[in-house]
Design an enzyme around this catalytic site. Sequence first.
Site, mmCIF file in Angstrom:
data_model
loop_
_atom_site.group_PDB
_atom_site.id
_atom_site.type_symbol
_atom_site.label_atom_id
_atom_site.label_comp_id
_atom_site.label_asym_id
_atom_site.label_seq_id
_atom_site.Cartn_x
_atom_site.Cartn_y
_atom_site.Cartn_z
ATOM 1 N N ALA A 71 42.019 49.497 39.603
ATOM 2 C CA ALA A 71 41.927 49.502 38.439
ATOM 3 C C ALA A 71 42.478 48.297 38.043
ATOM 4 O O ALA A 71 43.529 47.797 38.519
ATOM 5 C CB ALA A 71 42.570 50.867 37.810
ATOM 6 N N CYS B 183 29.975 35.932 39.275
ATOM 7 C CA CYS B 183 28.913 36.568 39.889
ATOM 8 C C CYS B 183 28.656 37.883 39.143
ATOM 9 O O CYS B 183 27.760 38.174 38.479
ATOM 10 C CB CYS B 183 29.045 36.882 41.440
ATOM 11 S SG CYS B 183 28.731 35.449 42.273
HETATM 12 C C1 UDX Z 1 31.578 38.556 44.313
HETATM 13 C C2 UDX Z 1 31.024 39.465 45.432
HETATM 14 O O1 UDX Z 1 32.212 40.129 46.099
HETATM 15 C C3 UDX Z 1 29.958 38.550 46.671
HETATM 16 O O2 UDX Z 1 29.666 39.406 47.319
HETATM 17 C C4 UDX Z 1 29.132 37.865 45.637
HETATM 18 O O3 UDX Z 1 28.370 36.996 46.413
HETATM 19 C C5 UDX Z 1 29.708 36.966 44.513
HETATM 20 O O4 UDX Z 1 30.446 37.754 43.658
HETATM 21 P P1 UDX Z 1 33.685 37.208 44.059
HETATM 22 O O5 UDX Z 1 33.194 36.988 42.513
HETATM 23 O O6 UDX Z 1 34.229 35.822 44.528
HETATM 24 O O7 UDX Z 1 32.367 37.641 44.752
HETATM 25 O O8 UDX Z 1 34.768 38.192 43.915
HETATM 26 P P2 UDX Z 1 35.354 39.596 44.065
HETATM 27 O O9 UDX Z 1 36.470 39.406 45.235
HETATM 28 O O10 UDX Z 1 34.408 40.339 44.706
HETATM 29 O O11 UDX Z 1 36.009 40.121 42.934
HETATM 30 C C6 UDX Z 1 35.159 40.265 41.879
HETATM 31 C C7 UDX Z 1 35.920 40.681 40.562
HETATM 32 O O12 UDX Z 1 36.214 41.913 40.660
HETATM 33 C C8 UDX Z 1 37.455 39.947 40.277
HETATM 34 O O13 UDX Z 1 37.356 39.615 38.972
HETATM 35 C C9 UDX Z 1 38.479 41.134 40.942
HETATM 36 O O14 UDX Z 1 39.523 40.887 40.248
HETATM 37 C C10 UDX Z 1 37.675 42.213 40.217
HETATM 38 N N1 UDX Z 1 38.094 43.543 41.153
HETATM 39 C C11 UDX Z 1 37.541 43.491 42.343
HETATM 40 C C12 UDX Z 1 38.584 44.613 40.391
HETATM 41 O O15 UDX Z 1 38.887 44.338 39.190
HETATM 42 N N2 UDX Z 1 38.828 45.481 41.255
HETATM 43 C C13 UDX Z 1 38.531 45.783 42.471
HETATM 44 O O16 UDX Z 1 38.796 46.950 43.099
HETATM 45 C C14 UDX Z 1 38.008 44.657 43.251
#
Ligand code: UDX
Length: 462
Positions: A255, A263
């Site tokens: 959270a 993305c």
């Molecule tokens: C994502 C996908 O994971 C990847 O497979 C796709 O090709 C591109 O988009 P990315 O945008 O680099 O990758 O970030 P990711 O690590 O997946 O996190 C995305 C967002 O979700 C971040 O803002 C992160 O802070 C948030 N997040 C992630 C959460 O808030 N909680 C979580 O438990 C996981």
Amino acid sequence: MATICVVGTGYVGLVTGTCLADLGNRVTCVDIIAEKIERLKKGELPIYEPELEEIVGRNVSAGRLHFTTSYREGLNNADFVFIAVNTPSTDSLGGADMSYVENAARSIAQELDHYTIIINKSTMPVGSGDVVKRIIRANLSRPDVRFAVVSNPEFLREGSAIQDFRSPDRVVLGSSDKEAARKVATLYLPLRAPIVITDLYTAEMIKYASNAFLATKISFINEIAQICERLDADVKEVAAGMGYDKRIGRAFLDAGLGYGGSCFPKDVRALAYMAEEAGLHPQLLHAVMEINDDQRRLVSDRLTTILGPLRGCTIGVLGLAFKPDTDDMREAPSIDIIRQATDQGAYARVYDPVAMTTGCEALKREGVRMEQVQFCQGAYEVAESADALVLVTEWHEFKSLNMREIRTIMRRPVVIDGRNFFEAGELNRLGFIYCGIGRGASLPPAMLPDRDWASSQSLVDA
Ligand code: UDX
């Protein structure tokens, strides 16, 4: 070993091209921005990605990786051409700007002089593979040349993109030409990953559905976090407890301030848009987006609940990038948080280990009142005389902060932990008013339900 051309030297193109070269292929990366190519030739990378610089250097030295602005040079003898240009949102509704893809397809068509497999790596609306096919066919300078189009969506996370390329959970390939898809599969065989071969539209859909599902997990846990706060439960422990169930899994149940980046926001919007265009009402996707928007307002709400009116207050912001290990500011929660605070008359003191330049550019671009924002050299400078410290990006280096010292230099000892990064108990012991996300038991009294705090005095006096 194959000869490969990669069009576009952004995150996806550069990582894909570099890693394919590292597997022993001969790769030429093409970009129309001459300055970018000049810098890449000198070994200067346009993005920050762990390990990338070293691998680029190694492969350039070995003569496997080349950079050029010339499509002709890139396509010379190429067996495969990856299209990895960006497809930004056209509007807030989720339409995708396909003009970069269309231009790339036209330029490829004009140079094709032998059988080539064109691979769509960029995330494109379902059906785009056919659009690319049509554009190439219509623009071939040699109409007798044969080609195939294969969709091969990327699943690279910024910050661990190299690792994700090398050990993917799966490789997805979609085409009406299964032989072409199998040829693309040979590029990935050294990775020993499951390879899914399907049709073009299904491959494109797998990408959207995967990202939308991950975004759903995040919004789900953020909704649970809200409920936890009201019912005195701790969402961190709830997620841990849920995660042991193999059907659920622990990943993407953190959270926080919601998802950002290049993305998830774009892809969820685009999928909802596609569904609506198809006459559907994608209720779940809309809820996912609404919950994510709400998370962006949490910090400002908490600050005013604890501090009272923000006018004249100094808010320290730790982290600008949308997540750690990247300098990417696209749809970063920090932008909204800083804008909301400064719009209410507060001053923001900000620091990010990597995203200072991109952060400054993004805040300016988004119209934040820059005269109220001060860029600091480090976390301690941020905390100096601050009325509250907000942890926005969970950079590893913030783990080793001496919070006892921070406590002494702040004007008021308030920590809003947007990523549940700090130990609540420890901060409470040090005398902080600590406020995480969804951690009911550790909420300061002002945040507890059943009290009319709106009309009461601020919790901590200046
Ligand atoms: C994502 C996908 O994971 C990847 O497979 C796709 O090709 C591109 O988009 P990315 O945008 O680099 O990758 O970030 P990711 O690590 O997946 O996190 C995305 C967002 O979700 C971040 O803002 C992160 O802070 C948030 N997040 C992630 C959460 O808030 N909680 C979580 O438990 C996981």
